[in-house]
Design a protein around this motif. Structure first.
Motif, PDB file in Angstrom:
ATOM      1  N   GLU A 164      11.908  -3.289 -18.176  1.00 23.00           N
ATOM      2  CA  GLU A 164      11.667  -4.037 -16.946  1.00 23.00           C
ATOM      3  C   GLU A 164      10.421  -3.491 -16.270  1.00 23.00           C
ATOM      4  OE1 GLU A 164      14.967  -4.211 -14.337  1.00 23.00           O
ATOM      5  OE2 GLU A 164      16.353  -5.018 -15.851  1.00 23.00           O
ATOM      6  N   ARG A 165       9.541  -4.391 -15.910  1.00 18.51           N
ATOM      7  CA  ARG A 165       8.282  -3.984 -15.280  1.00 18.51           C
ATOM      8  C   ARG A 165       8.560  -3.358 -13.910  1.00 18.51           C
ATOM      9  NH1 ARG A 165       3.007  -7.921 -14.538  1.00 18.51           N
ATOM     10  NH2 ARG A 165       1.653  -6.384 -13.505  1.00 18.51           N
ATOM     11  N   SER A 166       7.809  -2.303 -13.559  1.00 19.03           N
ATOM     12  CA  SER A 166       7.969  -1.644 -12.270  1.00 19.03           C
ATOM     13  C   SER A 166       7.561  -2.599 -11.149  1.00 19.03           C
ATOM     14  CB  SER A 166       7.120  -0.376 -12.207  1.00 19.03           C
ATOM     15  OG  SER A 166       5.765  -0.670 -12.440  1.00 19.03           O
ATOM     16  N   PRO A 167       8.115  -2.418  -9.953  1.00 12.22           N
ATOM     17  CA  PRO A 167       7.787  -3.307  -8.829  1.00 12.22           C
ATOM     18  C   PRO A 167       6.288  -3.333  -8.555  1.00 12.22           C
ATOM     19  CG  PRO A 167       9.671  -1.928  -8.300  1.00 12.22           C
ATOM     20  CD  PRO A 167       9.124  -1.406  -9.589  1.00 12.22           C
ATOM     21  N   ARG A 168       5.765  -4.494  -8.231  1.00 15.33           N
ATOM     22  CA  ARG A 168       4.330  -4.657  -8.005  1.00 15.33           C
ATOM     23  C   ARG A 168       3.839  -3.827  -6.826  1.00 15.33           C
ATOM     24  NH1 ARG A 168       1.776  -9.069 -10.417  1.00 15.33           N
ATOM     25  NH2 ARG A 168       0.313  -9.188  -8.659  1.00 15.33           N
ATOM     26  N   ASP A 169       4.701  -3.627  -5.830  1.00 12.36           N
ATOM     27  CA  ASP A 169       4.242  -2.902  -4.647  1.00 12.36           C
ATOM     28  C   ASP A 169       4.051  -1.409  -4.894  1.00 12.36           C
ATOM     29  OD1 ASP A 169       6.851  -2.036  -4.820  1.00 12.36           O
ATOM     30  OD2 ASP A 169       7.526  -3.032  -2.973  1.00 12.36           O
ATOM     31  N   MET A 170       4.351  -0.958  -6.094  1.00 12.70           N
ATOM     32  CA  MET A 170       4.114   0.445  -6.440  1.00 12.70           C
ATOM     33  C   MET A 170       2.694   0.681  -6.942  1.00 12.70           C
ATOM     34  SD  MET A 170       7.680   1.487  -8.354  1.00 12.70           S
ATOM     35  CE  MET A 170       7.033   3.145  -8.714  1.00 12.70           C
TER      36      MET A 170
END
Length: 267
Positions: free
Chosen positions: A248-254
């Motif tokens: 699962e891709r890490s959250p974009r806001d990171m």
């Protein structure tokens, strides 16, 4: 010199693309056979050398075909054998080197502008044919092109660069001074040709009043002088992407993203 009719763009682009495809074939032959190719580009300022080099290398692998455009020599390099700093840029097996100006600086700008002594200049004219003969005898495929342009066309191109902020960087005070030293440069070119146009390493003159014609003519000639052939390449096929294992891709806001400047163009 009479005005040369410009080659129509559509015809030029079609033939250029065909020749560039052949340059890719040449590149693969050089890489596979372990050949070594050196192409020297010389000529007056604004004669079209740089733009031709760009077209030659446009579709080539920079790991195989590289451009050498050396700056003024350092204090240390000035004490070396003149050809020494050029030798380290010569190709190894499977490489093509294009010199955007070369050791012939000594026969041209250095001589005309007084950056070398008369003794250094005369020694160059004696040693250069020997140096090039050694390269050819060692198996290097050496090609030398002189781009010829009239005084009127050169001045027109200089003015065009002066008026264009995107290309003004191409001009230096030394370039502009070449206008006032046209005859001196002509005499230097004649002497250079006399001493260094040899059977082993002949000069080829490219008429460059029309840059399109010059590029087409130079590339076609280069291809005609090298005995390359099509090289068999193993066919490539994209593999099938394997099924996901649950990543699962890490959250974009990171992460920090580049702002979407392109979106402002459509408002």
């Amino acid at each position: 010199m009479s005005k040369v009719k410009r080659l129509p763009r559509e015809l030029y682009e079609r033939e250029l693309y065909r020749l560039q495809a052949q340059l890719v074939e040449l590149q693969e032959w050089v890489r596979t056979e372990g050949a070594r190719v050196v192409v020297v580009f010389e000529g007056r300022d604004a004669a079209g050398k740089g733009s031709t080099i760009k077209r030659v290398t446009e579709y080539l692998n920079p790991r195989v075909a590289r451009i050498v455009a050396l700056p003024a020599p350092t204090d240390r390099e000035r004490t070396q054998w003149y050809f020494q700093r050029y030798v380290e840029h010569l190709p190894a097996a499977g490489e093509i080197v294009l010199f955007d100006r070369s050791w012939y600086n000594r026969a041209g700008v250095e001589h005309v502008m007084g950056f070398c002594t008369k003794h250094e200049y005369m020694r160059f004219l004696r040693q250069c044919p020997i140096f090039e003969r050694l390269l050819v005898e060692d198996g290097i495929l050496l090609r030398k092109y002189w781009f010829s342009v009239s005084d009127a066309e050169q001045e027109r191109r200089f003015q065009s660069r002066l008026d264009d902020p995107m290309r003004r960087w191409k001009l230096s005070r030394m370039d502009l001074e070449s206008i006032t030293r046209w005859e001196e440069y002509s005499q230097a070119k004649d002497a250079m040709m006399l001493h260094t146009d040899t059977p082993e390493a002949p000069w080829y003159v490219v008429e460059s009043e029309d840059k399109r014609r010059a590029r087409i003519n130079m590339i076609a000639h280069l291809l005609s002088t090298i005995p390359y052939r099509p090289v068999h390449r193993e066919p490539l096929r994209l593999p099938e992407r394997p099924p996901s294992k649950g990543y699962e891709r890490s959250p974009r806001d990171m992460q920090s993203y580049v702002p979407d400047h392109s979106a402002t163009l459509t408002r």
